[in-house]
Write an enzyme that holds these catalytic residues in place. Structure first.
Site, mmCIF file in Angstrom:
data_model
loop_
_atom_site.group_PDB
_atom_site.id
_atom_site.type_symbol
_atom_site.label_atom_id
_atom_site.label_comp_id
_atom_site.label_asym_id
_atom_site.label_seq_id
_atom_site.Cartn_x
_atom_site.Cartn_y
_atom_site.Cartn_z
ATOM 1 N N PHE A 1 0.856 -1.188 0.000
ATOM 2 C CA PHE A 1 0.000 0.000 0.000
ATOM 3 C C PHE A 1 0.888 1.232 0.000
ATOM 4 O O PHE A 1 1.787 1.357 0.829
ATOM 5 C CB PHE A 1 -0.915 0.027 1.231
ATOM 6 C CG PHE A 1 -1.875 1.185 1.215
ATOM 7 C CD1 PHE A 1 -3.008 1.153 0.413
ATOM 8 C CD2 PHE A 1 -1.633 2.323 1.968
ATOM 9 C CE1 PHE A 1 -3.881 2.235 0.366
ATOM 10 C CE2 PHE A 1 -2.502 3.409 1.940
ATOM 11 C CZ PHE A 1 -3.627 3.352 1.135
ATOM 12 N N ASP B 1 9.205 2.664 1.624
ATOM 13 C CA ASP B 1 8.014 3.364 2.088
ATOM 14 C C ASP B 1 7.888 3.079 3.580
ATOM 15 O O ASP B 1 7.464 2.002 3.980
ATOM 16 C CB ASP B 1 6.776 2.889 1.321
ATOM 17 C CG ASP B 1 5.502 3.582 1.793
ATOM 18 O OD1 ASP B 1 5.521 4.214 2.869
ATOM 19 O OD2 ASP B 1 4.474 3.474 1.089
ATOM 20 N N LYS C 1 2.401 9.604 8.438
ATOM 21 C CA LYS C 1 1.685 9.111 9.620
ATOM 22 C C LYS C 1 2.283 9.623 10.944
ATOM 23 O O LYS C 1 2.001 10.744 11.328
ATOM 24 C CB LYS C 1 1.597 7.578 9.580
ATOM 25 C CG LYS C 1 0.691 7.085 8.437
ATOM 26 C CD LYS C 1 0.106 5.709 8.677
ATOM 27 C CE LYS C 1 -1.049 5.437 7.729
ATOM 28 N NZ LYS C 1 -0.698 4.714 6.515
HETATM 29 C C1 LIG Z 1 -0.948 5.045 5.102
HETATM 30 C C2 LIG Z 1 0.110 4.704 4.127
HETATM 31 C C3 LIG Z 1 0.322 5.475 2.967
HETATM 32 C C4 LIG Z 1 -0.582 6.623 2.589
HETATM 33 O O1 LIG Z 1 -0.521 7.665 3.493
HETATM 34 P P1 LIG Z 1 -1.665 8.811 3.423
HETATM 35 O O2 LIG Z 1 -1.208 9.798 4.455
HETATM 36 O O3 LIG Z 1 -2.954 8.145 3.755
HETATM 37 O O4 LIG Z 1 -1.671 9.354 2.063
HETATM 38 C C5 LIG Z 1 1.383 5.141 2.159
HETATM 39 N N1 LIG Z 1 2.187 4.103 2.430
HETATM 40 C C6 LIG Z 1 2.024 3.342 3.528
HETATM 41 C C7 LIG Z 1 2.968 2.233 3.798
HETATM 42 C C8 LIG Z 1 0.964 3.602 4.401
HETATM 43 O O5 LIG Z 1 0.765 2.828 5.472
#
Ligand SMILES: *Cc1c(COP(=O)(O)O)cnc(C)c1O
Length: 404
Positions: free
Chosen positions: A140, A225, A254
């Site tokens: 994700f 990421d 986050k």
């Molecule tokens: C939550 C998340 C995102 C997206 O972040 P947003 O602030 O919702 O755009 C991207 N990568 C990872 C691994 C995430 O957990």
């Protein structure tokens, strides 16, 4: 002050676009790892706003950082720079592999910047054929069109076509598949050191190292990421620090703002040079309010005291959940790292993570799902032992009721 209009959960269905299905409770106040709803009912919060409230709710030092900055300067745009942004960037550079920082407002935007930068770098150093991005199945990376396309969950990109080109997926932790897929046309490989939304799955030992070697062999960038795994959640500032493997680009969001929207993309001097003046931007990115809060979050989280406490709390939660699971066999195992944990539903409970989440809420406990088969928790890194004990008691009640 204007009169506060009375609103309730039913208003959500009336006035909000129906892309979310929030649970039937509206929190109005938080303190530490506790939340209170409109009716004054209290909850222990192990959800942490999906791995965001890294120091709990209304942390006095974060409230101070925000209100101090709020009285000085809110916004100047990137026509100007500002002191909180320069301080935060300096501290991120000092604490990581990176030389340069780009600020954004969300994880998706940080990843969007990372993917655009990787393409730009490859375009300028090799040529337009070197544009392929390899990501992992079930990964994700956010909800913009580029990030859902790179993300490995087709349900998030289907119906938004035509699809972006030059993106492919290989199973997570499958080195042979990556080795087969990667080529000199690959500009970047994107990996979450712990897959969050995909079910709380940590990288297998040696996987990140081997991915680094494959990227080096093919002249591709390695992007981590760390939007979910970063900012102390695994017990180090970033999860890559456990592995000894250094990425070329890292994204953070986050927990970075502890609840204030901010994100960062970190990279090296050589790669950063390809985002020359005018190539990319954001009106709010590096906003003084967000940077002032994130600077304080970083100061607090990146300390021996907080980081060392992560493993202690993690052990308490894992042991607590597994003890309850012996009595009520809803979970088969707990996996993850530090305070990003996934309790995997046992065979007989597969597909019922939402029911577990709702039962927990009934018992006064907030947890998350990571797909239909995993109950995920991502609490504050400074949650007290008393709150953990109370959370485990409420989880026990919830499972007892669920099993009936
Ligand atoms: C939550 C998340 C995102 C997206 O972040 P947003 O602030 O919702 O755009 C991207 N990568 C990872 C691994 C995430 O957990």
């Amino acid at each position: 002050m204007s009169d506060a209009m009375q609103v309730g959960r039913a208003d959500f269905d009336r006035v909000m676009v129906p892309n979310y299905a929030p649970i039937d409770m509206i929190p109005v106040r938080g303190e530490g790892s506790r939340l209170w709803d409109q009716q004054g009912r209290e909850y222990v919060d192990l959800a942490g706003g999906i791995a965001v409230n890294v120091l709990g709710h209304a942390h006095p030092e974060l409230v101070e950082a925000l209100t101090d900055q709020a009285g000085k300067l809110w916004h100047v745009s990137n026509v100007l720079t500002n002191e909180p942004a320069l301080r935060l960037a300096s501290k991120l550079v000092a604490a990581t592999f990176a030389d340069k920082v780009f600020f954004a407002n969300s994880g998706a935007e940080a990843n969007e910047a990372a993917f655009k930068l990787a393409r730009r770098w490859a375009h300028e150093t090799v040529g337009p054929d070197k544009h392929e991005i390899i990501a992992c199945t079930n990964s994700f990376h956010g909800r913009t069109l580029f990030t859902v396309s790179v993300g490995g969950q087709p349900k998030y990109s289907q119906g938004f076509g035509p699809a972006l080109e030059g993106i492919s997926h290989v199973p997570y932790n499958d080195l042979a598949a990556l080795e087969q897929r990667i080529s000199d046309r690959t500009c970047a490989v994107v990996i979450e050191p712990v897959q969050g939304e995909g079910g709380v799955i940590p990288a297998a030992p040696g996987y990140l190292q081997a991915a680094r070697e494959l990227c080096d062999r093919h002249g591709a960038l390695l992007i981590f990421d760390e939007v979910q795994s970063g900012m102390g959640r695994t017990g180090k500032l970033y999860a890559y620090m456990h592995s000894g493997v250094t990425p070329d680009i890292l994204t953070s969001a986050k927990s970075l703002g502890g609840g204030f929207p901010i994100a960062a993309m970190l990279t090296t001097n050589a790669i950063a040079a390809h985002f020359a003046v005018g190539t990319h931007g954001s009106t709010y990115g590096g906003n003084p309010l967000g940077c002032a809060v994130a600077e304080r979050v970083l100061d607090i989280v990146n300390s021996e005291k907080v980081l060392a406490g992560v493993q202690v709390r993690s052990t308490l939660l894992v042991e607590g959940i597994m003890t309850i699971a012996q009595e009520f066999p809803v979970f088969s195992q707990v996996r993850g790292s530090g305070l990003l944990l996934g309790a995997v539903l046992a065979e007989a409970w597969r597909g019922q993570a939402r029911q577990v989440q709702e039962a927990a809420q009934q018992a006064g406990l907030l947890v998350l799902q990571a797909g239909p088969d995993v109950m995920r928790i991502a609490p504050s890194l400074v949650i007290s032992e008393a709150d953990i004990a109370e959370a485990m008691q409420r989880l026990r009640q919830a499972l007892a009721k669920l099993i009936g």
